[in-house]
Structures are given as structure tokens and as C-alpha cells.
Design a protein around this motif. Structure first.
Motif, PDB file in Angstrom:
ATOM      1  N   PHE A 204       0.837  -1.196   0.000  1.00 59.24           N
ATOM      2  CA  PHE A 204       0.000   0.000   0.000  1.00 59.24           C
ATOM      3  C   PHE A 204       0.877   1.252   0.000  1.00 59.24           C
ATOM      4  N   LYS A 205       1.895   1.233   0.833  1.00 55.01           N
ATOM      5  CA  LYS A 205       2.769   2.413   0.947  1.00 55.01           C
ATOM      6  C   LYS A 205       3.497   2.668  -0.379  1.00 55.01           C
ATOM      7  N   ARG A 206       4.063   1.576  -0.922  1.00 55.97           N
ATOM      8  CA  ARG A 206       4.818   1.682  -2.180  1.00 55.97           C
ATOM      9  C   ARG A 206       3.933   2.231  -3.300  1.00 55.97           C
ATOM     10  N   THR A 207       2.670   1.807  -3.291  1.00 56.55           N
ATOM     11  CA  THR A 207       1.795   2.133  -4.411  1.00 56.55           C
ATOM     12  C   THR A 207       1.072   3.467  -4.230  1.00 56.55           C
ATOM     13  N   PHE A 208       0.683   3.782  -2.983  1.00 57.98           N
ATOM     14  CA  PHE A 208      -0.177   4.955  -2.797  1.00 57.98           C
ATOM     15  C   PHE A 208       0.359   6.005  -1.830  1.00 57.98           C
ATOM     16  N   ALA A 209       1.444   5.706  -1.118  1.00 57.73           N
ATOM     17  CA  ALA A 209       1.863   6.673  -0.083  1.00 57.73           C
ATOM     18  C   ALA A 209       3.380   6.784  -0.019  1.00 57.73           C
ATOM     19  N   GLN A 210       4.004   6.806  -1.212  1.00 56.09           N
ATOM     20  CA  GLN A 210       5.467   6.783  -1.249  1.00 56.09           C
ATOM     21  C   GLN A 210       6.125   7.933  -0.493  1.00 56.09           C
ATOM     22  N   ASP A 211       5.453   9.094  -0.480  1.00 53.10           N
ATOM     23  CA  ASP A 211       6.096  10.265   0.108  1.00 53.10           C
ATOM     24  C   ASP A 211       5.974  10.336   1.625  1.00 53.10           C
ATOM     25  N   GLU A 212       5.121   9.483   2.195  1.00 49.02           N
ATOM     26  CA  GLU A 212       4.932   9.524   3.652  1.00 49.02           C
ATOM     27  C   GLU A 212       5.893   8.576   4.345  1.00 49.02           C
ATOM     28  N   SER A 213       6.239   8.860   5.594  1.00 53.01           N
ATOM     29  CA  SER A 213       7.038   7.890   6.345  1.00 53.01           C
ATOM     30  C   SER A 213       6.103   6.759   6.772  1.00 53.01           C
ATOM     31  N   PHE A 214       6.684   5.613   7.070  1.00 52.37           N
ATOM     32  CA  PHE A 214       5.882   4.464   7.486  1.00 52.37           C
ATOM     33  C   PHE A 214       5.054   4.810   8.715  1.00 52.37           C
ATOM     34  N   ASN A 215       5.724   5.433   9.699  1.00 50.81           N
ATOM     35  CA  ASN A 215       5.038   5.783  10.944  1.00 50.81           C
ATOM     36  C   ASN A 215       3.868   6.728  10.691  1.00 50.81           C
ATOM     37  N   ASP A 216       4.079   7.744   9.854  1.00 51.89           N
ATOM     38  CA  ASP A 216       3.009   8.714   9.582  1.00 51.89           C
ATOM     39  C   ASP A 216       1.835   8.041   8.881  1.00 51.89           C
ATOM     40  N   MET A 217       2.186   7.169   7.922  1.00 53.26           N
ATOM     41  CA  MET A 217       1.106   6.507   7.181  1.00 53.26           C
ATOM     42  C   MET A 217       0.254   5.664   8.141  1.00 53.26           C
ATOM     43  N   VAL A 218       0.928   4.864   8.982  1.00 49.52           N
ATOM     44  CA  VAL A 218       0.192   3.986   9.904  1.00 49.52           C
ATOM     45  C   VAL A 218      -0.606   4.845  10.890  1.00 49.52           C
ATOM     46  N   ALA A 219       0.004   5.922  11.399  1.00 50.11           N
ATOM     47  CA  ALA A 219      -0.687   6.778  12.378  1.00 50.11           C
ATOM     48  C   ALA A 219      -1.920   7.443  11.764  1.00 50.11           C
ATOM     49  N   SER A 220      -1.895   7.679  10.434  1.00 54.57           N
ATOM     50  CA  SER A 220      -3.036   8.358   9.794  1.00 54.57           C
ATOM     51  C   SER A 220      -4.320   7.534   9.930  1.00 54.57           C
ATOM     52  N   ALA A 221      -4.189   6.226  10.169  1.00 54.60           N
ATOM     53  CA  ALA A 221      -5.382   5.380  10.352  1.00 54.60           C
ATOM     54  C   ALA A 221      -6.184   5.827  11.567  1.00 54.60           C
TER      55      ALA A 221
ATOM     56  N   THR B   2     -16.779   9.191  -0.364  1.00 56.20           N
ATOM     57  CA  THR B   2     -16.313  10.019   0.757  1.00 56.20           C
ATOM     58  C   THR B   2     -15.049   9.461   1.423  1.00 56.20           C
ATOM     59  N   HIS B   3     -14.651   8.273   1.041  1.00 54.98           N
ATOM     60  CA  HIS B   3     -13.484   7.670   1.696  1.00 54.98           C
ATOM     61  C   HIS B   3     -12.203   8.440   1.400  1.00 54.98           C
ATOM     62  N   GLN B   4     -11.365   8.498   2.420  1.00 54.68           N
ATOM     63  CA  GLN B   4     -10.086   9.191   2.285  1.00 54.68           C
ATOM     64  C   GLN B   4      -8.957   8.167   2.405  1.00 54.68           C
ATOM     65  N   LYS B   5      -7.743   8.648   2.139  1.00 55.99           N
ATOM     66  CA  LYS B   5      -6.610   7.715   2.213  1.00 55.99           C
ATOM     67  C   LYS B   5      -6.501   7.077   3.597  1.00 55.99           C
ATOM     68  N   SER B   6      -6.794   7.854   4.629  1.00 53.07           N
ATOM     69  CA  SER B   6      -6.696   7.304   5.993  1.00 53.07           C
ATOM     70  C   SER B   6      -7.656   6.128   6.200  1.00 53.07           C
ATOM     71  N   ASP B   7      -8.797   6.136   5.519  1.00 49.40           N
ATOM     72  CA  ASP B   7      -9.725   5.002   5.624  1.00 49.40           C
ATOM     73  C   ASP B   7      -9.104   3.762   4.971  1.00 49.40           C
ATOM     74  N   PHE B   8      -8.426   3.982   3.863  1.00 49.57           N
ATOM     75  CA  PHE B   8      -7.793   2.843   3.181  1.00 49.57           C
ATOM     76  C   PHE B   8      -6.690   2.244   4.056  1.00 49.57           C
ATOM     77  N   VAL B   9      -5.886   3.118   4.682  1.00 47.30           N
ATOM     78  CA  VAL B   9      -4.812   2.608   5.557  1.00 47.30           C
ATOM     79  C   VAL B   9      -5.443   1.815   6.700  1.00 47.30           C
ATOM     80  N   ARG B  10      -6.478   2.387   7.309  1.00 51.56           N
ATOM     81  CA  ARG B  10      -7.156   1.705   8.427  1.00 51.56           C
ATOM     82  C   ARG B  10      -7.727   0.355   7.968  1.00 51.56           C
ATOM     83  N   ALA B  11      -8.331   0.352   6.780  1.00 51.18           N
ATOM     84  CA  ALA B  11      -8.918  -0.900   6.269  1.00 51.18           C
ATOM     85  C   ALA B  11      -7.838  -1.964   6.097  1.00 51.18           C
TER      86      ALA B  11
END
Ligand SMILES: Nc1ncnc2c1ncn2[C@@H]1O[C@H](COP(=O)(O)OP(=O)(O)O)[C@@H](O)[C@H]1O
Ligand SMILES: O=C(CO)[C@@H](O)[C@H](O)COP(=O)(O)O
Length: 502
Positions: free
Chosen positions: A308-325, A363-372
Motif C-alpha cells: 500500500f505504501k509503495r503504491t499509494f503513499a510513497q512520500d509519507e514515512s511508514f510511521n506517519d502513514m500507519v498513524a493516519s489510520a 467520501t473515503h479518504q486515504k486514511s480510511d484505506f490505511v485503516r482498512a
């Protein structure tokens, strides 16, 4: 003089080598990444030389950068990614890249094994023939690369090859040998019946050893290569999940392990070798002499998040991406993810199933996808927990390890979805810790793993289920559990399409 043991954790993405003292404190740690070769859908290979050089670089750095003196390293042991096939010729030279545990090219060979041996196979090996296991990989090479097969004289698993390069001795420990599905688990020997059925010379099977047995000392040549000392004793080591269980203190049946590495594992210590999961769960020899464990494997756990990170969130750090959930809600605002993106192993042994997001809304946002994604991985673990519940597996604590246990949010999601107490370790080193413990017990520093765990394993924060969230997740898991059957046919058709257009 200080005395240390080294735990070598030979993972899929990297090798991590930890130096521990007699008090179980990690005094230094080094790691080295290596690539995965995925040349076609379903293929996953690695070059065994990368494991040897990666391990050696990590050891050299421990010596040079962390000033661990070679004379102070009393013992080394291993935790190894399981099932990967390393084929050696008569001079013990590697014949082809290793075919890894997450390579699913062998569906045909698995069907052949079932057709030939049926339930007898499960009786002998305590496992179903699944794509990830070693025997089907051997049959694939035999059928598709006959000239390589003709030269093959020995097979090893990943960590056994590294141990061979350190000591010059061929061998395999029982916990990893179970994962080849060539072992007669009750007899504790390579199975003549299986070797005969598939025309595999018994001489290809390496000598068996216990995880705490010594394979010998560092050879002269490896001492020159690595800077290690030839007095250092090298022990058998174990399959990464057995080592993870030891390192997480899973030494009795009231505790279950939840491990999020590249793959995901729910594992239970088993006292009774006759417990029958009908091959839906794997059943393996433990690193602890004369004991066993069962486990269900989610092939793409941490891998799902990496994808998911490689494909949709390359610019975010791992920690930030996970925390966005945390910005999303329990149930990701009605978005469900199934983590079958490289096929699945348990509870559905299906190389052709693929993942899905269901309920995608405008209405879904990227944070919903990370959480899912985070939740979907844990729903697949819950499928395994439910099998334990069906078999009256009375356990009250889940110990969480692996890279996924770095996130507090994800640990709480685990507690809520399992509806059980989830405990982390103060120094999250599951498999590497287990590997070091095998060397410590093998050296006689402790009389057994129990005594060693009292010094080495320290539980950290406990995450208790939030009753309101647990109720919601109960409901959502029932919906999640329907997705496999509903998407199976669609996945098959899409895979046929990909294969036809490759
Ligand atoms: N900060 C983090 N929070 C949650 N998960 C993480 C974090 N960093 C890494 N991970 C997950 O941990 C996984 C790696 O775990 P690890 O136990 O090191 O795996 P392996 O032994 O298979 O190489 C990655 O696939 C990633 O999804
Ligand atoms: O195939 C299995 C277990 O049967 C995997 O657990 C591998 O052993 C790889 O582990 P990680 O690299 O994810 O730790």
C-alpha cells in the motif's frame, strides 16, 4: 571477560543480527537488506549468496562498529524464513536461486501430491501439501528444470545454508524440517514413504539436529571471511516462527503469538501431538525439544502494508502513514480489505484468490484505506483465533511481535478485534531473541528455555479490548468472513485473464 551470543534472524526482507549478553540484554544489533526476485506473478526467489554476504556484513559491523570482540562471542544460532528451497550440487555449490515460502507456482505439484497420497500425507507430515512448502518446490524443479534436478545432491533451507557456510557442516533442525513436508513427524525422521512416492533420493535429505544442538564451530575459512573466532559454537537454530515463539515466551498453551512480519502468523504452543486441525493449520515440531506448535499463516500481512505504501503513499514515512489510520474510524467508515494479494494460506489454502477493497465510497479518504488494510490483516488473524476457539484452545493472552508490533494503534486494533488482552515485548526482537536463546541454552548457560526466558523475555505494555470497539469488530468480522467465497470466482477469472495476457 564479557560473553555474548549472536541471534541471526534471517528474514525475507533483511537479516538482523543481535548480540546479547548473559542477562538477555541486547548490547548491539546490525541488519542488512537484500532483494526479492519476483520475475513473474506468483514467483518469489532470493539468491542464497545475498543471505551469506548480508549476515557477514552485519557480523563485521558488530565487530568493527560496535566493538564486540570475536573472542567474546560464545555462540551463534538462527531464526530462518521457512520452507525456501536451496539446491546444492555434489560440491555443495548452489544450483539455482532459492524458491521462497511465498512463491506460489506449485499448485499443480500440490495437486499431484494429494492425488498420490491423499490423507496418508497429512498423517505422516501433519500438514496439507501447500504451495509454500518445500516438497512441492522440489517437484517443480524436477519437472521444469530436469538438468538442474539431475545435478542436485542435497537440499537445505535458508538458515541451514548460512550455517553450512559458517561451519562447513550440512544439517537441518526439526522445526524447519517439519516445514519441508518430507518429515515423518511422529517418527522424527525423513519419510521414506514420501521420498519413494516422488522418487526423491533419501540421500538428498540433510542430517537432522535439534535447535539447541551444536553444528560445530566457525570454520577456518569463515573466520578469515568474517573476522569471527574459530572457538565460537554454532547451533541448529529454528524456523522463524518457532524462534519467534521462544523469543516471545510462548512456552505454554495459555498464550498465543500474533506476528506481523512480511507474512502474518497466529501460533499456539501444543502439548498434544494428536490434536487434529485437518491440515487447515500448519503443525510443526517446536524448537523446544519434544514439543510442537500449530499456526495459521496470512501470506501478505506486513507485505500488504508495504504494498500500500509503495503504491499509494510513497512520500509519507511508514510511521506517519500507519498513524493516519487514527483519523479514520472503527471499521474504516465501512471499508473492508482482504489481504489476499499474493494468494492465501490459512484458513483458505488458495493460491489464486486475490485481495479486495469492498465498500469503496466517494467520501473515503486515504486514511480510511490505511485503516482498512490494518484491520483486514487482523481480521484474517481472527479467522485463525476462531479455529482455536472451536478446538477449545483455552488461551487468555496474545503476545504481539514483528515489525507490525511497532504501532500502538495497530496493537489496540489487535486487542479489539481478538477481544483478548494483547501484550507487546519491551524489546521487540521476537525471532532474533529466540535464536539467541537457542545458543544460550545450547551453551548450557541455562538448564532450559523456561529458565532462559525468565532472564531474556520481558513483557511490556498490555492492550485491553475496548468493549464497544470489540462489539463493532465482531459484527464487521462476520461481514469480512463472507468476502472470500464471494470473490473466489472473480479472482480466478481475473488471474486467468492476467495469465492469458502476460
Ligand atoms: N512503524 C511501523 N508500524 C507498523 N508496521 C510496521 C512499521 N514498520 C514496519 N512495519 C511492518 O513490519 C513489517 C516487517 O516486519 P519484520 O518483522 O521486520 O519482517 P520480516 O522478518 O518478514 O522481514 C513490514 O512489512 C511492515 O509492514
Ligand atoms: O511461510 C512461513 C511460515 O510457514 C513464513 O512465516 C516464513 O517463515 C517467512 O516469514 P517472515 O519473513 O514473514 O518472518
Amino acid at each position: 571477560m564479557n560473553e555474548y551470543v549472536l541471534g541471526v534472524d534471517l528474514g525475507t526482507s533483511a537479516v538482523k543480527v543481535s548480540a546479547m549478553n548473559r542477562d538477555g540484554e541486547i548490547v548491539a544489533q546490525q541488519s542488512y537488506d537484500y532483494p526479492l526476485i519476483q520475475s513473474r506473478p506468483g514467483y518469489s526467489e532470493q539468491n542464497p549468496e545475498d543471505w551469506v554476504s548480508g549476515t557477514t556484513v552485519a557480523i563485521v559491523r558488530l565487530i568493527l562498529n560496535d566493538h564486540i570482540k570475536p573472542a567474546e562471542i560464545a555462540g551463534i544460532s538462527f531464526s530462518g524464513q521457512m520452507h525456501g528451497l536451496v539446491l546444492l550440487d555434489e560440491n555443495n555449490q548452489v544450483l539455482r536461486p532459492a524458491i521462497l515460502w511465498n512463491d506460489t507456482r506449485t499448485t499443480k505439484q500440490c495437486e499431484e501430491i494429494t492425488a498420490k497420497l491423499g490423507d496418508e500425507f497429512i498423517d505422516i507430515t501433519k500438514n496439507k501439501p501447500l504451495e509454500g512448502f518445500t516438497l512441492p518446490k522440489m517437484l517443480w524443479v524436477k519437472e521444469n528444470e530436469p538438468s538442474i534436478w539431475a545435478k542436485a545432491k542435497t537440499f537445505l533451507l535458508p538458515k541451514d545454508y548460512v550455517r553450512y557456510r559458517m561451519t562447513g557442516q550440512l544439517g537441518m533442525d526439526y522445526s524447519d524440517a517439519t516445514g519441508t513436508v518430507l518429515l515423518d513427524v511422529k517418527a522424527g525422521q525423513w519419510s521414506q514413504a514420501i521420498c519413494d512416492a516422488f522418487d526423491i533420493p533419501m540421500s538428498m535429505c540433510p542430517p537432522l539436529m535439534r535447535s539447541i544442538d551444536s553444528a560445530g564451530k566457525i570454520s577456518d575459512s569463515y573466520a578469515i571471511f568474517s573476522g569471527l573466532d574459530t572457538h565460537t559454537e554454532v547451533f541448529g537454530g529454528a524456523a522463524d516462527n518457532a524462534a519467534g515463539a521462544v523469543g516471545a515466551g510462548i512456552l505454554s498453551p495459555n498464550m498465543v503469538l500474533s506476528s506481523i512480519g512480511t507474512s502474518g502468523v497466529v501460533l499456539k504452543y501444543e502439548e498434544d501431538p494428536t490434536v487434529d486441525y485437518h491440515g487447515v493449520l500448519q503443525f510443526e515440531d517446536h524448537a523446544i525439544p519434544d514439543s510442537y506448535y500449530s499456526m495459521g499463516v496470512t501470506l501478505a500481512a506486513g507485505y500488504s502494508l508495504n504494498w500500500f505504501k509503495r503504491t499509494f503513499a510513497q512520500d509519507e514515512s511508514f510511521n506517519d502513514m500507519v498513524a493516519s489510520a487514527g483519523k479514520s474510524t472503527v471499521g474504516a467508515n465501512g471499508l473492508l480489505y482482504t489481504p489476499y494479494i499474493v494468494g492465501e494460506r490459512a484458513p483458505y489454502a488458495d493460491a489464486d484468490i486475490r485481495g479486495s477493497f469492498t465498500g469503496v465510497d466517494g467520501t473515503h479518504q486515504k486514511s480510511d484505506f490505511v485503516r482498512a488494510v490494518l484491520e483486514g490483516i487482523i481480521f484474517s488473524f481472527r479467522d485463525i483465533m476462531d479455529i482455536y476457539d472451536e478446538h477449545n484452545g483455552d488461551f487468555d493472552t496474545v503476545v504481539a511481535i514483528g515489525g507490525g508490533a511497532k504501532s500502538e494503534l495497530w496493537l489496540q486494533i489487535q486487542a479489539d478485534i481478538f477481544n483478548k488482552k494483547v501484550v507487546s515485548l519491551t524489546n521487540e526482537q521476537g525471532p532474533g531473541m529466540g535464536a539467541a536463546m537457542m545458543a544460550a541454552v545450547g551453551l548450557g548457560w541455562f538448564k532450559d528455555f523456561q529458565e532462559c526466558a525468565e532472564k531474556f523475555v520481558h513483557f511490556g505494555k498490555a492492550y485491553l479490548p475496548n468493549p464497544e470497539n470489540a462489539k463493532k469488530y465482531e459484527q464487521l468480522h462476520k461481514i469480512y468472513a463472507q468476502v472470500y467465497e464471494q470473490t473466489k470466482g472473480i479472482s480466478e477469472q481475473l488471474l486467468d485473464y492476467r495469465r492469458a495476457n502476460d
